[in-house]
Design a protein around this motif. Structure first.
Motif: not given
Length: 265
Positions: A195-213
């Motif tokens: 996820v690169h150079d993106a705009d998240f405007e007016g969000v409650r939660q942005g980026i969530g990641i879990s469990g990555y190996v």
């Protein structure tokens, strides 16, 4: 099916250039479907997957879910060939059929995930917009991308014939409850989640990641603006810009996170 995505004749292929898909339960499902007369719903056929989607300037509007990828891994190990370029995934609340705002069989009231991906590796979203402009405050604002055991790229579209390029179209996530939720329960063979150079405007939660190996996710140079408002019934849970849990390693660098509220003690 189990064939590779190249040549194109091996798989189903959908190309949309400046077209619109709207007011459907599922805008595009990347598998065959079978009707279930008990649930009144078309369910995916899990052994008929692997199709390719290519869009440029397309719009997905007011579908309960815009795009759904079902499990497929190329026998050659090649990344998925599907690409969404300058494509808009939108909700404005003006449903032709108001029932499309409700999932069948007891799913939560509101919009679905805009795009979901299950165990596919390498789909690209380039210069895309995910936006909810509805003023209806009684419904969940939705989650733009939800994935399980998937890797994909969210990045810029360079609207120039060659580099360096002065016309850059960023991916945008606007007024959705959650931008990206990516869950990984096993290591996979494929490119990294990026996820690169993106705009998240007016969000409650942005980026969530879990469990990555493996492969390690890369979250780089994004701009995330959190808001305290939203759906009065469904969006008032915890807020965060980037949330990583249970990951072996990740690259999270040079992201900007701001909010319109002060953290609580």
């Amino acid at each position: 099916n189990t064939l590779a995505q190249s040549p194109v004749s091996n798989q189903g292929y959908m190309s949309i250039i400046d077209g619109t898909i709207e007011n459907a339960r599922i805008g595009l499902r990347v598998s065959a479907s079978a009707y279930d007369d008990q649930t009144y719903w078309y369910h995916p056929v899990y052994d008929k997957t692997g199709g390719v989607i290519s869009t440029n300037g397309a719009t997905f509007l007011n579908n309960w879910k815009h795009v759904e990828f079902m499990k497929y891994n190329s026998p050659t190990g090649a990344p998925n060939s599907s690409v969404f370029a300058k494509t808009s995934f939108l909700y404005d609340g003006n449903f032709t059929d108001p029932n499309l705002a409700y999932a069948p069989s007891g799913a939560y009231r509101g919009y679905s995930d805009y795009v979901s991906l299950w165990d596919v590796q390498g789909v690209s979203f380039l210069g895309c917009t995910f936006e909810n402009s509805s003023t209806d405050e009684t419904r969940h604002r939705g989650r733009a991308i939800y994935s399980i055991n998937a890797t994909y790229k969210v990045d810029n579209y360079y609207d120039c014939p060659s580099l360096p390029c002065s016309t850059i179209i960023h991916c945008k996530f606007k007024n959705v409850r959650e931008g990206i939720k990516a869950l990984m329960f096993t290591s996979v063979n494929g490119p990294s989640l990026t996820v690169h150079d993106a705009d998240f405007e007016g969000v409650r939660q942005g980026i969530g990641i879990s469990g990555y190996v493996l492969p390690y996710p890369k979250i780089l140079s994004n701009r995330i603006s959190l808001v305290s408002g939203g759906s009065m019934l469904y969006d008032h849970d915890e807020a965060w810009g980037i949330h990583a849990t249970g990951c072996d390693k990740y690259d999270i660098e040079e992201n900007s996170i701001t909010s319109d509220f002060a953290p609580s003690d």
